[in-house]
Design a protein around this motif. Sequence first.
Motif, PDB file in Angstrom:
ATOM      1  N   ALA A  68       0.969  18.377  10.308  1.00 29.41           N
ATOM      2  CA  ALA A  68       1.104  17.665   9.036  1.00 29.41           C
ATOM      3  C   ALA A  68       0.545  16.274   9.272  1.00 29.41           C
ATOM      4  N   GLU A  69      -0.335  15.873   8.393  1.00 27.69           N
ATOM      5  CA  GLU A  69      -1.046  14.615   8.558  1.00 27.69           C
ATOM      6  C   GLU A  69      -0.791  13.719   7.347  1.00 27.69           C
ATOM      7  N   GLN A  70      -0.528  12.451   7.640  1.00 31.18           N
ATOM      8  CA  GLN A  70      -0.369  11.460   6.579  1.00 31.18           C
ATOM      9  C   GLN A  70      -1.116  10.202   6.996  1.00 31.18           C
ATOM     10  N   ASP A  71      -1.929   9.710   6.111  1.00 34.32           N
ATOM     11  CA  ASP A  71      -2.731   8.516   6.395  1.00 34.32           C
ATOM     12  C   ASP A  71      -3.487   8.647   7.720  1.00 34.32           C
ATOM     13  N   ARG A  72      -4.031   9.836   7.948  1.00 35.31           N
ATOM     14  CA  ARG A  72      -4.837  10.159   9.141  1.00 35.31           C
ATOM     15  C   ARG A  72      -4.043  10.230  10.435  1.00 35.31           C
ATOM     16  N   MET A  85       0.840  -1.178   0.000  1.00 35.44           N
ATOM     17  CA  MET A  85       0.000   0.000   0.000  1.00 35.44           C
ATOM     18  C   MET A  85       0.884   1.240   0.000  1.00 35.44           C
ATOM     19  N   THR A  86       0.646   2.157  -0.877  1.00 32.26           N
ATOM     20  CA  THR A  86       1.403   3.391  -0.968  1.00 32.26           C
ATOM     21  C   THR A  86       0.810   4.414  -0.009  1.00 32.26           C
ATOM     22  N   PRO A  87       1.660   5.082   0.798  1.00 36.08           N
ATOM     23  CA  PRO A  87       1.128   6.087   1.712  1.00 36.08           C
ATOM     24  C   PRO A  87       0.563   7.275   0.938  1.00 36.08           C
ATOM     25  N   THR A  88      -0.430   7.895   1.513  1.00 35.16           N
ATOM     26  CA  THR A  88      -1.013   9.078   0.889  1.00 35.16           C
ATOM     27  C   THR A  88      -0.083  10.261   1.082  1.00 35.16           C
ATOM     28  N   SER A  89      -0.356  11.319   0.359  1.00 31.68           N
ATOM     29  CA  SER A  89       0.458  12.512   0.506  1.00 31.68           C
ATOM     30  C   SER A  89       0.197  13.170   1.852  1.00 31.68           C
ATOM     31  N   VAL A  90       1.101  14.022   2.224  1.00 31.44           N
ATOM     32  CA  VAL A  90       0.998  14.737   3.489  1.00 31.44           C
ATOM     33  C   VAL A  90       0.144  15.974   3.288  1.00 31.44           C
ATOM     34  N   VAL A  91      -0.732  16.214   4.254  1.00 29.41           N
ATOM     35  CA  VAL A  91      -1.591  17.395   4.256  1.00 29.41           C
ATOM     36  C   VAL A  91      -1.195  18.254   5.447  1.00 29.41           C
ATOM     37  N   VAL A  92      -0.888  19.514   5.190  1.00 33.53           N
ATOM     38  CA  VAL A  92      -0.616  20.467   6.263  1.00 33.53           C
ATOM     39  C   VAL A  92      -1.903  21.246   6.491  1.00 33.53           C
ATOM     40  N   ARG A  93      -2.339  21.271   7.759  1.00 31.97           N
ATOM     41  CA  ARG A  93      -3.598  21.935   8.085  1.00 31.97           C
ATOM     42  C   ARG A  93      -3.521  22.532   9.480  1.00 31.97           C
ATOM     43  N   ARG A  94      -4.516  23.344   9.794  1.00 32.89           N
ATOM     44  CA  ARG A  94      -4.593  23.940  11.120  1.00 32.89           C
ATOM     45  C   ARG A  94      -4.947  22.889  12.168  1.00 32.89           C
TER      46      ARG A  94
END
Length: 150
Positions: free
Chosen positions: A57-61, A1-10
């Motif tokens: 920063a969030e990756q794969d929740r 399984m390939t990890p999802t991209s990183v999301v930077v959020r508040r």
Amino acid sequence: MTPTSVVVRRFAPADQHAARALILEGMRDHSGFIDDTLNRDLDDIELSYADGVFLVAEQDRDIVATGALVPRDDDCGEVVRMSTLRDHRRRGIARSLLRALIDEARALNHVQVRLDTNIDWTDAIAFYDRCGMIRVPDPYRGAARFELTL
């Protein structure tokens, strides 16, 4: 399984436990111990950083990095609480997070961003050097100070 991209959020209140644990784990990695009396801001991140911006920063929740920008005067914001999980370092996550904090500083009309890190955290110092932060004379013993004019 390939990890999802990183999301930077508040930061959201539901992030409290994970963000606090991540920061303390990073400090323990560097120093070998944690003094909880020096980290009271982490007991309620939303309240402690209400005047600033706290990002995750969030990756794969999962939260994999944190960073905050706090106002220090009308013209300057200070980056604090930058931390990345050990097994997520050197993947560009912290760079994306720092870039987002600098963007937040610009949006707040700051003309400068600064940060301090411990003088013996050579990996952090090298990271800020690579990101184009400028090392300036240290006003405190044991700190490495960096600034960036926006």
